[in-house]
Write a protein that holds these residues in place. Structure first.
Motif, PDB file in Angstrom:
ATOM      1  N   TRP A   1     -15.162  15.783 -17.477  1.00 34.02           N
ATOM      2  CA  TRP A   1     -14.355  16.323 -18.563  1.00 34.02           C
ATOM      3  C   TRP A   1     -13.786  15.242 -19.476  1.00 34.02           C
ATOM      4  CZ3 TRP A   1     -11.035  20.453 -15.512  1.00 34.02           C
ATOM      5  CH2 TRP A   1     -11.920  21.393 -14.945  1.00 34.02           C
ATOM      6  N   GLN A   2     -13.626  14.028 -18.956  1.00 36.42           N
ATOM      7  CA  GLN A   2     -13.056  12.953 -19.766  1.00 36.42           C
ATOM      8  C   GLN A   2     -13.948  12.598 -20.946  1.00 36.42           C
ATOM      9  OE1 GLN A   2     -11.328   9.733 -17.544  1.00 36.42           O
ATOM     10  NE2 GLN A   2     -11.383   8.335 -19.295  1.00 36.42           N
ATOM     11  N   ALA A   3     -15.228  13.034 -20.882  1.00 37.13           N
ATOM     12  CA  ALA A   3     -16.155  12.737 -21.975  1.00 37.13           C
ATOM     13  C   ALA A   3     -15.760  13.430 -23.274  1.00 37.13           C
ATOM     14  CB  ALA A   3     -17.576  13.145 -21.583  1.00 37.13           C
ATOM     15  N   VAL A   4     -14.908  14.466 -23.177  1.00 36.16           N
ATOM     16  CA  VAL A   4     -14.449  15.143 -24.393  1.00 36.16           C
ATOM     17  C   VAL A   4     -12.997  14.750 -24.708  1.00 36.16           C
ATOM     18  CG1 VAL A   4     -16.028  17.087 -24.239  1.00 36.16           C
ATOM     19  CG2 VAL A   4     -13.823  17.196 -23.063  1.00 36.16           C
TER      20      VAL A   4
ATOM     21  N   GLU B   1     -10.453   1.092 -21.803  1.00 31.61           N
ATOM     22  CA  GLU B   1     -11.880   0.858 -21.594  1.00 31.61           C
ATOM     23  C   GLU B   1     -12.238   0.856 -20.112  1.00 31.61           C
ATOM     24  OE1 GLU B   1     -15.359  -2.500 -22.361  1.00 31.61           O
ATOM     25  OE2 GLU B   1     -13.317  -2.849 -23.057  1.00 31.61           O
ATOM     26  N   PHE B   2     -11.421   0.183 -19.287  1.00 29.74           N
ATOM     27  CA  PHE B   2     -11.705   0.115 -17.855  1.00 29.74           C
ATOM     28  C   PHE B   2     -11.716   1.517 -17.235  1.00 29.74           C
ATOM     29  CE2 PHE B   2     -10.103  -0.017 -13.472  1.00 29.74           C
ATOM     30  CZ  PHE B   2     -11.095  -0.780 -12.871  1.00 29.74           C
ATOM     31  N   SER B   3     -10.727   2.312 -17.577  1.00 32.64           N
ATOM     32  CA  SER B   3     -10.636   3.677 -17.025  1.00 32.64           C
ATOM     33  C   SER B   3     -11.842   4.513 -17.441  1.00 32.64           C
ATOM     34  CB  SER B   3      -9.345   4.351 -17.482  1.00 32.64           C
ATOM     35  OG  SER B   3      -8.217   3.642 -17.005  1.00 32.64           O
ATOM     36  N   ARG B   4     -12.238   4.387 -18.697  1.00 33.56           N
ATOM     37  CA  ARG B   4     -13.386   5.153 -19.189  1.00 33.56           C
ATOM     38  C   ARG B   4     -14.658   4.726 -18.480  1.00 33.56           C
ATOM     39  NH1 ARG B   4     -10.876   4.221 -24.196  1.00 33.56           N
ATOM     40  NH2 ARG B   4     -12.376   2.588 -24.696  1.00 33.56           N
ATOM     41  N   ARG B   5     -14.840   3.414 -18.288  1.00 29.48           N
ATOM     42  CA  ARG B   5     -16.050   2.935 -17.627  1.00 29.48           C
ATOM     43  C   ARG B   5     -16.095   3.370 -16.170  1.00 29.48           C
ATOM     44  NH1 ARG B   5     -17.103  -3.282 -18.934  1.00 29.48           N
ATOM     45  NH2 ARG B   5     -18.901  -2.800 -17.598  1.00 29.48           N
TER      46      ARG B   5
ATOM     47  N   GLU C   1     -17.002   7.031 -16.110  1.00 25.86           N
ATOM     48  CA  GLU C   1     -18.425   7.213 -16.399  1.00 25.86           C
ATOM     49  C   GLU C   1     -19.269   6.909 -15.171  1.00 25.86           C
ATOM     50  OE1 GLU C   1     -19.308   4.780 -19.736  1.00 25.86           O
ATOM     51  OE2 GLU C   1     -18.167   6.028 -21.161  1.00 25.86           O
ATOM     52  N   ALA C   2     -18.903   5.838 -14.433  1.00 26.35           N
ATOM     53  CA  ALA C   2     -19.655   5.465 -13.232  1.00 26.35           C
ATOM     54  C   ALA C   2     -19.540   6.547 -12.160  1.00 26.35           C
ATOM     55  CB  ALA C   2     -19.149   4.126 -12.700  1.00 26.35           C
ATOM     56  N   ILE C   3     -18.322   7.022 -11.943  1.00 27.35           N
ATOM     57  CA  ILE C   3     -18.103   8.072 -10.942  1.00 27.35           C
ATOM     58  C   ILE C   3     -18.798   9.360 -11.363  1.00 27.35           C
ATOM     59  CG2 ILE C   3     -16.341   9.553  -9.880  1.00 27.35           C
ATOM     60  CD1 ILE C   3     -14.415   7.134 -10.118  1.00 27.35           C
ATOM     61  N   ASN C   4     -18.698   9.677 -12.649  1.00 20.13           N
ATOM     62  CA  ASN C   4     -19.336  10.891 -13.145  1.00 20.13           C
ATOM     63  C   ASN C   4     -20.849  10.836 -12.986  1.00 20.13           C
ATOM     64  OD1 ASN C   4     -19.331  13.454 -14.638  1.00 20.13           O
ATOM     65  ND2 ASN C   4     -20.371  12.276 -16.206  1.00 20.13           N
ATOM     66  N   GLY C   5     -21.443   9.664 -13.252  1.00 17.64           N
ATOM     67  CA  GLY C   5     -22.887   9.510 -13.095  1.00 17.64           C
ATOM     68  C   GLY C   5     -23.319   9.749 -11.667  1.00 17.64           C
ATOM     69  N   MET C   6     -22.553   9.219 -10.714  1.00 17.88           N
ATOM     70  CA  MET C   6     -22.867   9.416  -9.301  1.00 17.88           C
ATOM     71  C   MET C   6     -22.748  10.888  -8.908  1.00 17.88           C
ATOM     72  SD  MET C   6     -20.953   7.731  -6.008  1.00 17.88           S
ATOM     73  CE  MET C   6     -19.412   8.609  -6.375  1.00 17.88           C
ATOM     74  N   MET C   7     -21.678  11.545  -9.359  1.00 19.26           N
ATOM     75  CA  MET C   7     -21.475  12.951  -9.038  1.00 19.26           C
ATOM     76  C   MET C   7     -22.540  13.833  -9.686  1.00 19.26           C
ATOM     77  SD  MET C   7     -18.954  13.112  -6.985  1.00 19.26           S
ATOM     78  CE  MET C   7     -18.680  14.884  -7.033  1.00 19.26           C
TER      79      MET C   7
END
Length: 206
Positions: free
Chosen positions: A105-108, A114-118, A121-127
């Motif tokens: 959901w953070q994508a919207v 920057e660190f939090s977003r990255r 994104e990494a966690i979201n990719g894995m999920m």
């Protein structure tokens, strides 16, 4: 400027592909956003050959959001096809957001450094990979159980295949015996020449 592109899919024509539209609209509205385009189709999620998904990918620009109700609406693909779709999404810089995947959901949202977003994104990719794998397993399990059920039904004599139309076939045989031509029989009975040929061969054998 990025756009939200909503993708709706159902597997068969009998199912309502647009069933989740209200949920996707509500999700976007709660975040002060609007869905810019809708892509709806009745195709299997186990294949990459989906016209509306292809159109969505062609329409996408960098940082656009692909919004789905659940990850399995996007993919029930095998590993190779999923990797190809993931690579295409990455190349196009398209962000996947699924209602059943809160980490996406953070994508919207522009919140966070920057660190939090990255990290997100990494966690979201894995999920995302995990849910795609689960969706594929569910698909293959259901196909296996279906095949087992059909095999058992056949073994028990509960599936006999398509039954012949005895009354129609009797009428076709009667017309054959009167000397009617195959073309006449096809025109009168509304059957195929293959059916007439099969019945004629069976009658000769008898």
């Amino acid at each position: 400027m990025s756009f939200i592109r909503a993708y709706l899919r159902a597997s068969t024509k009998e199912q309502d592909a647009g069933r989740a539209r209200a949920d996707l609209e509500r999700f976007a509205k709660e975040r002060g956003l609007a869905v810019a385009a809708w892509y709806e189709e009745n195709e299997s999620g186990a294949t990459l050959k989906r016209p509306e998904l292809d159109r969505l990918m062609r329409d996408c620009h960098p940082q656009d959001v692909l919004l789905v109700e659940q990850v399995d609406r996007l993919s029930r693909l095998n590993e190779a096809d999923w990797e190809k779709l993931r690579a295409d999404l990455k190349t196009k810089q398209v962000r996947v957001v699924a209602l059943d995947l809160p980490t996406s959901w953070q994508a919207v949202s522009d919140a966070g450094d920057e660190f939090s977003r990255r990290m997100a994104e990494a966690i979201n990719g894995m999920m995302l990979d995990m849910l795609a794998a689960i969706a594929r397993k569910d698909y293959t399990d259901r196909r296996r159980r279906q095949a087992q059920g059909i095999a058992k039904a056949k073994a028990d004599g509960r599936m006999r295949g398509r039954q012949e139309d005895a009354k129609r076939n009797a009428a076709i045989l009667a017309m054959l015996k009167t000397g009617a031509s195959w073309n006449q029989i096809v025109a009168v009975m509304g059957c195929s020449r293959a059916t007439v040929a099969k019945l004629a061969k069976r009658d000769r054998a008898a």
